[in-house]
Structure formats: structure tokens, C-alpha cells
Design a protein around this motif. Structure first.
Motif, PDB file in Angstrom:
ATOM      1  N   ASP A 147      -4.751  -2.870  12.827  1.00 36.53           N
ATOM      2  CA  ASP A 147      -5.027  -4.146  13.481  1.00 36.53           C
ATOM      3  C   ASP A 147      -6.535  -4.368  13.432  1.00 36.53           C
ATOM      4  N   GLU A 148      -6.983  -5.210  12.513  1.00 37.82           N
ATOM      5  CA  GLU A 148      -8.419  -5.408  12.311  1.00 37.82           C
ATOM      6  C   GLU A 148      -9.085  -6.012  13.544  1.00 37.82           C
ATOM      7  N   LYS A 149      -8.388  -6.885  14.230  1.00 37.31           N
ATOM      8  CA  LYS A 149      -8.966  -7.524  15.410  1.00 37.31           C
ATOM      9  C   LYS A 149      -9.148  -6.534  16.547  1.00 37.31           C
ATOM     10  N   ALA A 150      -8.123  -5.704  16.785  1.00 33.16           N
ATOM     11  CA  ALA A 150      -8.196  -4.735  17.886  1.00 33.16           C
ATOM     12  C   ALA A 150      -8.883  -3.440  17.477  1.00 33.16           C
ATOM     13  N   LYS A 151      -9.100  -3.256  16.161  1.00 36.07           N
ATOM     14  CA  LYS A 151      -9.731  -2.044  15.628  1.00 36.07           C
ATOM     15  C   LYS A 151      -8.945  -0.788  15.989  1.00 36.07           C
ATOM     16  N   ARG A 152      -7.637  -0.880  15.804  1.00 34.88           N
ATOM     17  CA  ARG A 152      -6.768   0.266  16.037  1.00 34.88           C
ATOM     18  C   ARG A 152      -5.449   0.046  15.294  1.00 34.88           C
TER      19      ARG A 152
ATOM     20  N   LEU B 254     -12.076  -0.082   2.742  1.00 37.17           N
ATOM     21  CA  LEU B 254     -10.635  -0.221   2.929  1.00 37.17           C
ATOM     22  C   LEU B 254     -10.265   0.124   4.367  1.00 37.17           C
ATOM     23  N   PRO B 255      -9.197  -0.491   4.902  1.00 36.29           N
ATOM     24  CA  PRO B 255      -8.799  -0.186   6.279  1.00 36.29           C
ATOM     25  C   PRO B 255      -8.294   1.246   6.405  1.00 36.29           C
ATOM     26  N   PRO B 256      -8.376   1.831   7.598  1.00 35.78           N
ATOM     27  CA  PRO B 256      -7.856   3.193   7.808  1.00 35.78           C
ATOM     28  C   PRO B 256      -6.359   3.253   7.536  1.00 35.78           C
ATOM     29  N   GLU B 257      -5.875   4.467   7.298  1.00 35.36           N
ATOM     30  CA  GLU B 257      -4.459   4.678   7.002  1.00 35.36           C
ATOM     31  C   GLU B 257      -3.843   5.543   8.101  1.00 35.36           C
ATOM     32  N   SER B 258      -2.779   5.060   8.689  1.00 31.82           N
ATOM     33  CA  SER B 258      -2.162   5.782   9.807  1.00 31.82           C
ATOM     34  C   SER B 258      -1.495   7.075   9.367  1.00 31.82           C
ATOM     35  N   ASP B 259      -1.226   7.218   8.058  1.00 29.53           N
ATOM     36  CA  ASP B 259      -0.590   8.430   7.559  1.00 29.53           C
ATOM     37  C   ASP B 259      -1.597   9.395   6.942  1.00 29.53           C
ATOM     38  N   ARG B 260      -2.869   9.204   7.230  1.00 28.81           N
ATOM     39  CA  ARG B 260      -3.917  10.133   6.792  1.00 28.81           C
ATOM     40  C   ARG B 260      -4.424  10.899   8.002  1.00 28.81           C
ATOM     41  N   LEU B 261      -4.616  12.211   7.844  1.00 31.00           N
ATOM     42  CA  LEU B 261      -5.090  13.060   8.933  1.00 31.00           C
ATOM     43  C   LEU B 261      -6.590  13.282   8.792  1.00 31.00           C
ATOM     44  N   GLY B 262      -7.352  12.583   9.627  1.00 33.49           N
ATOM     45  CA  GLY B 262      -8.793  12.761   9.640  1.00 33.49           C
ATOM     46  C   GLY B 262      -9.419  12.544   8.270  1.00 33.49           C
TER      47      GLY B 262
END
Length: 378
Positions: A114-119, A6-14
């Protein structure tokens, strides 16, 4: 455990548990009681603006309330169950489904990956907010409630804010919105006016330390955990970031250098800059810059006559008094603002981080030495 595919979550801390996975909420009993009372009264407002410093439990409270509402559905069922708080047992199906991020009646809105930019994208986009149209238009499952959680509203651009405003102005039946904002003053006044504001306070150091105590990812002594809790200024999220980024040792290194002002040990400065700015050390960079900003805030408060906080380095308090007197309060506020601008510009332009650190300490050295320079010129 989150699926690695699954893609990373911006609201998860580490690697720490996500707020939706968190069963315990410390230090926010008043805010929890406000939500419980509103629900039990049968007059639950459709949109809540949860405000307060980052990392104090706003998202944890939002998911806690979401589970409660999805579990009970109506006040009468909650009353029959003898509910006196928002707790849902971890073995309850609603808790497990929410924790897995698979409950069909919850929509989480955050900065997308952003899957393409990996961020992560730099803003919470209007396309994300427009997902609410389909979500609130579908038929709700068990309980009849549909719940949107925005974490954090501070990340929205203006188009996204306008899209959110349209939803808040014409809310569908049995919907709940939890709009999480660290700096609500930046939101459109019309958004704030359509939400019921619930302010959460920073936690006591003991509550933050208690959260650190139960984390199996933090290996630190009891004294160091309490020190990290005090440095966090009431934010569990901040304390976890300090732990992950080696923040306690970083802070001690930073203060040891600052105590030498107006003259800096060049060798130690480069050593610190290499530690903070080395490639791949994003946690150390973020934590180090944040801690330096905190130190400057405390210096300004010291200059304004505020009482001292506990020392983390012997002689820190006396050194801060000396430095606060070495230049006017306006000069220290000015350099604090300039450093913030320098860091923001460096991030936008991808400037060499070591150069940024060296420039920051050069600015501090200049301000700390200004008083001595004035005396010499006189």
C-alpha cells in the motif's frame, strides 16, 4: 540485486535472497522428486497445494519447478537433456529472467504494498487474484506454459478464495498453479479438493545450518548457527529471522527470566521489555514473541511427557520440568492461548508493546505461582 525504486515484496524475508533467486533447495528431495515424476509422466496436475510450516522451502520449490518447466517445456526435451532433478543453472536465461522477476510467463500473487499507507495490506485481495484472468488469457511465450504462484494462500480473504476457486475449476490449457499454504486447513475445502497436495517436511537442523553457513549476511560462530538452526524447528525462514532479530541472545534473555518463575526479576524484565518493544525494533519484537511462543509449546510438550530438546541455557531443561509441574497442563495451554490472543489484539489496536510484554510475563508468573499458592492455602 533488487531495484530500490520497486515496491517491497511481502514474500521476501529482509535482505535475504527471494525464493525466485535461490538456486539451492536442501532437505526436500522427496517433494522435488514428486514434481519431477509428475512432469515426466506427461500427466502434470494443473494445481499444486504446497503445504508445511512456514520457511521450509515451499516457495523455493515452486520457483524451482517453474524454471524447470519453462526451460524444458515438454517431458521429451527434459529426458533428452538427461534431467534427473529440477535444477536449472544460474547462468541459464530462464533462471536469470525468473530471478529478476521479469519472466512474462510467471505471475506472482501476494499481499500487495500500500503505497499511500507505506505498508503491506493485511490480506491478499480479490483484485490480486483477478489478475489471473488477463494473465492466463494472454498468449504464452516460449515453452507455452503460464505459471501462477500464490505466496501465501493463508493471506487470502474469502472473496479472494472464491475468485481463485473459479480459476481452478476452469483451468486454461498448459497452466500451472502453485498454491503455497502454511495452514491449508483454513482454505476452502473446494480449493483443497481441486489441488494435488504436496506436503513438505521441516528440515533437519543440519540442513538449516548449512543454509546459514552459505549466507554472507549472517555473522555468527558455527556453534551459534547450529543453535539458531535448532531453535528454528526445521524452518530456514525462521532461522534467518532469528539471525536478523538477534534471536539467539533474545532467547537466552527470555529463558533466564523464565527460569526464575514463579518470581521475576523486575529489573531484568523491564530491560528485556525495552529491548523487544523499543520503537523501530520490529524484527526483535516479532522474533522475541515467536520465541516465547515456541518456549511455551515446548513447555506444554514437556508436561505431556515429550523428550527434551537441546538446551540453549544451562539448566533450561530442569527448569522447564519444574515449571511444567507447577500447574496443570490445561493451565499452561490456556495461558499460551491467552498470550496469542493478547498479542493479536495488541497488534490490531497498536497497543504499547512494552505493556504487552509486561502483561505476558505477569500471566506466566501467575500460572507458575498457582501451585505454590494452592499449597499455602491448604
Amino acid at each position: 540485486m533488487r531495484d530500490d525504486d520497486l515496491p517491497p515484496e511481502s514474500d521476501r524475508l529482509g535482505d535475504h535472497p527471494h525464493p525466485r533467486e535461490t538456486a539451492i533447495l536442501l532437505g526436500q528431495s522427496d517433494a522435488e522428486q514428486s514434481l519431477l515424476d509428475a512432469f515426466m509422466s506427461g500427466r502434470m496436475h494443473h494445481a499444486w497445494l504446497l503445504t508445511g510450516p512456514k520457511g521450509i522451502g515451499k516457495a523455493t520449490l515452486a520457483y524451482r519447478m517453474a524454471r524447470f518447466v519453462l526451460r524444458h517445456g515438454v517431458p521429451e526435451v527434459a529426458a533428452a537433456a538427461g534431467a534427473t532433478n529440477l535444477q536449472t543453472p544460474m547462468d541459464h536465461p530462464v533462471f536469470r529472467q525468473v530471478a529478476a522477476g521479469s519472466h512474462p510467463n510467471i505471475l506472482a500473487l501476494r499481499r500487495p504494498w500500500d503505497e499511500k499507507a507505506k505498508r503491506f495490506k493485511t490480506v491478499l485481495t480479490v483484485d490480486e487474484i483477478r489478475r489471473t484472468t488477463g494473465f492466463f488469457g494472454m498468449s504464452a511465450g516460449a515453452g507455452g506454459w503460464r505459471i501462477g504462484i500464490i505466496d501465501a494462500a493463508d493471506d487470502m480473504n474469502r472473496n479472494a478464495e472464491n475468485a481463485l476457486l473459479k480459476i481452478l475449476e476452469e483451468p486454461p490449457p498448459q497452466c500451472l498453479f502453485f498454491v503455497i499454504a502454511h495452514q491449508p486447513g483454513r482454505l476452502l475445502p473446494t480449493i483443497r479438493s481441486r489441488c494435488r497436495t504436496l506436503r513438505l517436511a521441516p528440515l533437519a537442523a543440519e540442513d538449516v545450518a548449512a543454509v546459514l553457513d552459505v549466507s554472507d549476511k549472517i555473522k555468527a560462530s558455527e556453534a551459534d548457527r547450529l543453535a539458531m538452526a535448532r531453535l528454528s524447528e526445521g524452518s530456514v525462514g525462521r532461522a534467518l529471522s532469528i539471525a536478523d532479530g538477534g534471536g539467539l541472545d533474545l532467547y537466552r534473555d527470555i529463558v533466564a527470566l523464565l527460569m526464575e518463575l514463579p518470581r521475576l526479576n523486575v529489573k531484568n524484565l523491564h530491560k528485556l521489555a525495552d529491548k523487544i518493544a523499543r520503537r523501530g525494533a520490529d524484527d526483535a519484537w516479532t522474533t522475541g514473541i515467536d520465541l516465547l511462543g515456541d518456549w511455551l509449546q515446548r513447555l506444554v510438550r514437556t508436561g505431556a511427557g515429550a523428550p527434551h530438546q537441546p538446551e540453549f541455557v544451562n539448566g533450561e531443561a530442569a527448569s522447564m520440568v519444574r515449571l511444567a509441574q507447577s500447574a496443570s497442563l490445561d493451565r499452561w495451554v490456556e495461558v499460551w492461548e491467552k498470550i496469542s490472543q493478547l498479542v493479536a489484539r495488541a497488534e490490531a489496536l497498536n497497543t504499547d508493546r512494552k505493556i504487552v510484554v509486561l502483561n505476558i510475563f505477569s500471566m506466566l508468573e501467575s500460572v507458575a505461582g498457582s501451585h505454590a499458592g494452592q499449597h499455602q492455602s491448604a
